[in-house]
Design a protein around this motif. Structure first.
Motif, short mmCIF file in Angstrom:
data_model
loop_
_atom_site.label_atom_id
_atom_site.label_comp_id
_atom_site.label_asym_id
_atom_site.label_seq_id
_atom_site.Cartn_x
_atom_site.Cartn_y
_atom_site.Cartn_z
N GLU A 11 53.64 113.12 35.73
CA GLU A 11 54.19 112.65 37.00
C GLU A 11 55.69 112.39 36.87
O GLU A 11 56.13 111.77 35.90
CB GLU A 11 53.48 111.37 37.44
N PRO A 12 56.48 112.85 37.82
CA PRO A 12 57.94 112.66 37.74
C PRO A 12 58.34 111.19 37.63
O PRO A 12 59.33 110.89 36.96
CB PRO A 12 58.45 113.26 39.06
N LYS A 13 57.58 110.28 38.24
CA LYS A 13 57.95 108.87 38.17
C LYS A 13 57.85 108.31 36.76
O LYS A 13 58.40 107.26 36.47
CB LYS A 13 57.11 108.04 39.14
N TRP A 14 57.14 109.01 35.86
CA TRP A 14 57.04 108.55 34.48
C TRP A 14 58.29 108.89 33.68
O TRP A 14 58.59 108.26 32.68
CB TRP A 14 55.85 109.20 33.78
N ILE A 15 59.00 109.92 34.08
CA ILE A 15 60.13 110.42 33.30
C ILE A 15 61.29 109.43 33.37
O ILE A 15 61.68 108.98 34.42
CB ILE A 15 60.59 111.80 33.82
N GLY A 16 61.83 109.09 32.19
CA GLY A 16 62.98 108.21 32.10
C GLY A 16 62.66 106.75 32.26
O GLY A 16 63.54 105.91 32.30
N GLN A 17 61.37 106.40 32.32
CA GLN A 17 60.98 105.01 32.42
C GLN A 17 60.17 104.65 31.18
O GLN A 17 59.85 105.51 30.38
CB GLN A 17 60.15 104.78 33.69
#
Length: 108
Positions: free
Chosen positions: A94-100
């Motif tokens: 999921e894109p929301k996981w990237i960089g977090q």
């Protein structure tokens, strides 16, 4: 997402376990990529990287004996036996996981 991505499984678990459906989303993503979530050690990393065969997932999985039970590593009795495996990336995380918390960017 075309660069190398390193996922710290423990950090990702900490980030998603308290969110409604968060942990289930991670489990679903792993299964869609042919990986059984219960077999991936919590204190391991998942690496997504390009290859000549397309994007790959490199991960660690527990080993089981002939009876289907996990067993200790004969070379290090403090750890369960495991091996590194590779799967073809079928579904991006999921894109929301990237960089977090839990997923890092390129390299490590």
């Amino acid at each position: 997402m075309r660069q190398r991505v390193v996922i710290d499984c423990h950090a990702l678990w900490e980030r998603t376990v308290g969110q409604p459906g968060g942990l289930r989303a991670v489990q679903r993503w792993l299964r869609l990529n042919g990986i059984e979530p219960a077999e991936v050690p919590l204190h391991s990393e998942i690496v997504i990287e390009p290859s000549a065969f397309g994007r790959l997932i490199r991960y660690t999985t527990y080993l089981r004996n002939a009876d289907g039970h996990r067993y200790t590593d004969p070379d290090n009795r403090d750890f369960a036996a495991s091996e590194d495996r590779t799967a073809v990336l079928r579904v991006e995380p999921e894109p929301k996981w990237i960089g977090q918390g839990g997923i890092g960017g390129a390299g490590r």
